[in-house]
Design a protein around this motif. Sequence first.
Motif, PDB file in Angstrom:
ATOM      1  N   PRO A  29       0.798  -1.235   0.000  1.00 30.55           N
ATOM      2  CA  PRO A  29       0.000   0.000   0.000  1.00 30.55           C
ATOM      3  C   PRO A  29       0.828   1.281   0.000  1.00 30.55           C
ATOM      4  O   PRO A  29       0.400   2.298  -0.531  1.00 30.55           O
ATOM      5  CB  PRO A  29      -0.815  -0.089   1.290  1.00 30.55           C
ATOM      6  N   ASP A  30       2.022   1.230   0.568  1.00 29.93           N
ATOM      7  CA  ASP A  30       2.860   2.432   0.616  1.00 29.93           C
ATOM      8  C   ASP A  30       3.700   2.604  -0.646  1.00 29.93           C
ATOM      9  O   ASP A  30       4.496   3.527  -0.743  1.00 29.93           O
ATOM     10  CB  ASP A  30       3.760   2.401   1.846  1.00 29.93           C
ATOM     11  N   GLY A  31       3.525   1.709  -1.640  1.00 27.41           N
ATOM     12  CA  GLY A  31       4.266   1.805  -2.889  1.00 27.41           C
ATOM     13  C   GLY A  31       5.553   0.995  -2.894  1.00 27.41           C
ATOM     14  O   GLY A  31       6.223   0.895  -3.914  1.00 27.41           O
ATOM     15  N   ARG A  32       5.890   0.393  -1.757  1.00 28.44           N
ATOM     16  CA  ARG A  32       7.091  -0.452  -1.670  1.00 28.44           C
ATOM     17  C   ARG A  32       6.865  -1.707  -2.505  1.00 28.44           C
ATOM     18  O   ARG A  32       5.783  -2.268  -2.533  1.00 28.44           O
ATOM     19  CB  ARG A  32       7.332  -0.815  -0.201  1.00 28.44           C
ATOM     20  N   MET A  33       7.898  -2.148  -3.230  1.00 24.84           N
ATOM     21  CA  MET A  33       7.794  -3.313  -4.094  1.00 24.84           C
ATOM     22  C   MET A  33       8.665  -4.439  -3.562  1.00 24.84           C
ATOM     23  O   MET A  33       9.729  -4.195  -2.980  1.00 24.84           O
ATOM     24  CB  MET A  33       8.241  -2.962  -5.517  1.00 24.84           C
ATOM     25  N   SER A  34       8.200  -5.681  -3.769  1.00 26.87           N
ATOM     26  CA  SER A  34       8.999  -6.841  -3.378  1.00 26.87           C
ATOM     27  C   SER A  34       8.820  -7.945  -4.405  1.00 26.87           C
ATOM     28  O   SER A  34       7.782  -8.032  -5.071  1.00 26.87           O
ATOM     29  CB  SER A  34       8.604  -7.328  -1.979  1.00 26.87           C
ATOM     30  N   PHE A  35       9.839  -8.764  -4.533  1.00 29.80           N
ATOM     31  CA  PHE A  35       9.832  -9.888  -5.458  1.00 29.80           C
ATOM     32  C   PHE A  35      10.444 -11.081  -4.734  1.00 29.80           C
ATOM     33  O   PHE A  35      11.595 -11.024  -4.293  1.00 29.80           O
ATOM     34  CB  PHE A  35      10.636  -9.556  -6.723  1.00 29.80           C
ATOM     35  N   ARG A  36       9.631 -12.135  -4.551  1.00 30.69           N
ATOM     36  CA  ARG A  36      10.057 -13.329  -3.821  1.00 30.69           C
ATOM     37  C   ARG A  36      10.592 -12.992  -2.437  1.00 30.69           C
ATOM     38  O   ARG A  36      11.601 -13.518  -1.992  1.00 30.69           O
ATOM     39  CB  ARG A  36      11.076 -14.106  -4.625  1.00 30.69           C
ATOM     40  N   GLY A  37       9.917 -12.054  -1.772  1.00 30.59           N
ATOM     41  CA  GLY A  37      10.276 -11.697  -0.403  1.00 30.59           C
ATOM     42  C   GLY A  37      11.364 -10.659  -0.266  1.00 30.59           C
ATOM     43  O   GLY A  37      11.632 -10.193   0.840  1.00 30.59           O
ATOM     44  N   GLU A  38      12.014 -10.274  -1.333  1.00 34.58           N
ATOM     45  CA  GLU A  38      13.082  -9.278  -1.287  1.00 34.58           C
ATOM     46  C   GLU A  38      12.556  -7.936  -1.782  1.00 34.58           C
ATOM     47  O   GLU A  38      11.822  -7.869  -2.764  1.00 34.58           O
ATOM     48  CB  GLU A  38      14.253  -9.706  -2.175  1.00 34.58           C
ATOM     49  N   ASP A  39      12.951  -6.861  -1.096  1.00 36.31           N
ATOM     50  CA  ASP A  39      12.529  -5.520  -1.515  1.00 36.31           C
ATOM     51  C   ASP A  39      13.208  -5.131  -2.820  1.00 36.31           C
ATOM     52  O   ASP A  39      14.376  -5.439  -3.048  1.00 36.31           O
ATOM     53  CB  ASP A  39      12.861  -4.493  -0.436  1.00 36.31           C
ATOM     54  N   ILE A  40      12.444  -4.445  -3.673  1.00 37.68           N
ATOM     55  CA  ILE A  40      12.928  -3.976  -4.971  1.00 37.68           C
ATOM     56  C   ILE A  40      12.876  -2.453  -4.953  1.00 37.68           C
ATOM     57  O   ILE A  40      11.870  -1.869  -4.552  1.00 37.68           O
ATOM     58  CB  ILE A  40      12.040  -4.512  -6.124  1.00 37.68           C
ATOM     59  N   ALA A  41      13.941  -1.807  -5.408  1.00 34.65           N
ATOM     60  CA  ALA A  41      14.017  -0.343  -5.365  1.00 34.65           C
ATOM     61  C   ALA A  41      13.196   0.322  -6.466  1.00 34.65           C
ATOM     62  O   ALA A  41      12.555   1.342  -6.243  1.00 34.65           O
ATOM     63  CB  ALA A  41      15.476   0.111  -5.457  1.00 34.65           C
ATOM     64  N   SER A  42      13.204  -0.252  -7.673  1.00 38.46           N
ATOM     65  CA  SER A  42      12.502   0.391  -8.787  1.00 38.46           C
ATOM     66  C   SER A  42      12.141  -0.648  -9.847  1.00 38.46           C
ATOM     67  O   SER A  42      12.567  -1.798  -9.780  1.00 38.46           O
ATOM     68  CB  SER A  42      13.386   1.476  -9.418  1.00 38.46           C
ATOM     69  N   ALA A  43      11.370  -0.206 -10.826  1.00 35.14           N
ATOM     70  CA  ALA A  43      10.982  -1.092 -11.924  1.00 35.14           C
ATOM     71  C   ALA A  43      12.207  -1.528 -12.722  1.00 35.14           C
ATOM     72  O   ALA A  43      12.294  -2.672 -13.168  1.00 35.14           O
ATOM     73  CB  ALA A  43       9.978  -0.388 -12.823  1.00 35.14           C
ATOM     74  N   GLU A  44      13.158  -0.617 -12.886  1.00 33.49           N
ATOM     75  CA  GLU A  44      14.379  -0.952 -13.632  1.00 33.49           C
ATOM     76  C   GLU A  44      15.179  -2.035 -12.907  1.00 33.49           C
ATOM     77  O   GLU A  44      15.710  -2.948 -13.544  1.00 33.49           O
ATOM     78  CB  GLU A  44      15.244   0.299 -13.831  1.00 33.49           C
ATOM     79  N   ASP A  45      15.266  -1.946 -11.568  1.00 31.02           N
ATOM     80  CA  ASP A  45      15.965  -2.975 -10.797  1.00 31.02           C
ATOM     81  C   ASP A  45      15.270  -4.324 -10.920  1.00 31.02           C
ATOM     82  O   ASP A  45      15.921  -5.361 -11.002  1.00 31.02           O
ATOM     83  CB  ASP A  45      16.057  -2.575  -9.319  1.00 31.02           C
ATOM     84  N   PHE A  46      13.955  -4.301 -10.928  1.00 26.03           N
ATOM     85  CA  PHE A  46      13.202  -5.551 -11.065  1.00 26.03           C
ATOM     86  C   PHE A  46      13.485  -6.207 -12.403  1.00 26.03           C
ATOM     87  O   PHE A  46      13.764  -7.402 -12.475  1.00 26.03           O
ATOM     88  CB  PHE A  46      11.701  -5.283 -10.913  1.00 26.03           C
ATOM     89  N   LEU A  47      13.430  -5.435 -13.471  1.00 27.48           N
ATOM     90  CA  LEU A  47      13.661  -6.014 -14.799  1.00 27.48           C
ATOM     91  C   LEU A  47      15.117  -6.385 -15.019  1.00 27.48           C
ATOM     92  O   LEU A  47      15.409  -7.280 -15.815  1.00 27.48           O
ATOM     93  CB  LEU A  47      13.173  -5.050 -15.875  1.00 27.48           C
TER      94      LEU A  47
END
Length: 128
Positions: free
Chosen positions: A62-80
């Motif tokens: 809800p606060d806009g924080r992103m996570s992938f498989r339990g790890e926090d992701i800083a931005s969309a670019e980091d995720f990709l």
Amino acid sequence: MRKARISSRREPTIALINIVFLMLVFFMVAGTLSQPLDKELSLVRTADLDGRSPPDTLVVHPDGRMSFRGEDIASAEDFLARRSEEEREVVRVVPDQALPAQTLVNLARDLRGAGAQRVLIVTQRGLE
């Protein structure tokens, strides 16, 4: 006595047909053409997933924080950057119900700008 004249003039049925057709078009455009969502439907909440989000999905809190498989992701670019070229074709996002729509739209735009071909939003219906 005079004979009554029989009018040879036809009734203007074309005008009536045109009016009915225009009314039909108006109500098709103004009315609901698709089925409304079920009133009892509520969007997925990441808190209810208990860490069991669908595999290979980006979870947005809800606060806009992103996570992938339990790890926090800083931005969309980091995720990709962590995904292979093949995995970038379709990106699945699980948003929290309380996430503002504008934040979700911005995230989808950032993902597309960073190289994602398609961005899919996973909802509760899709998880069942």
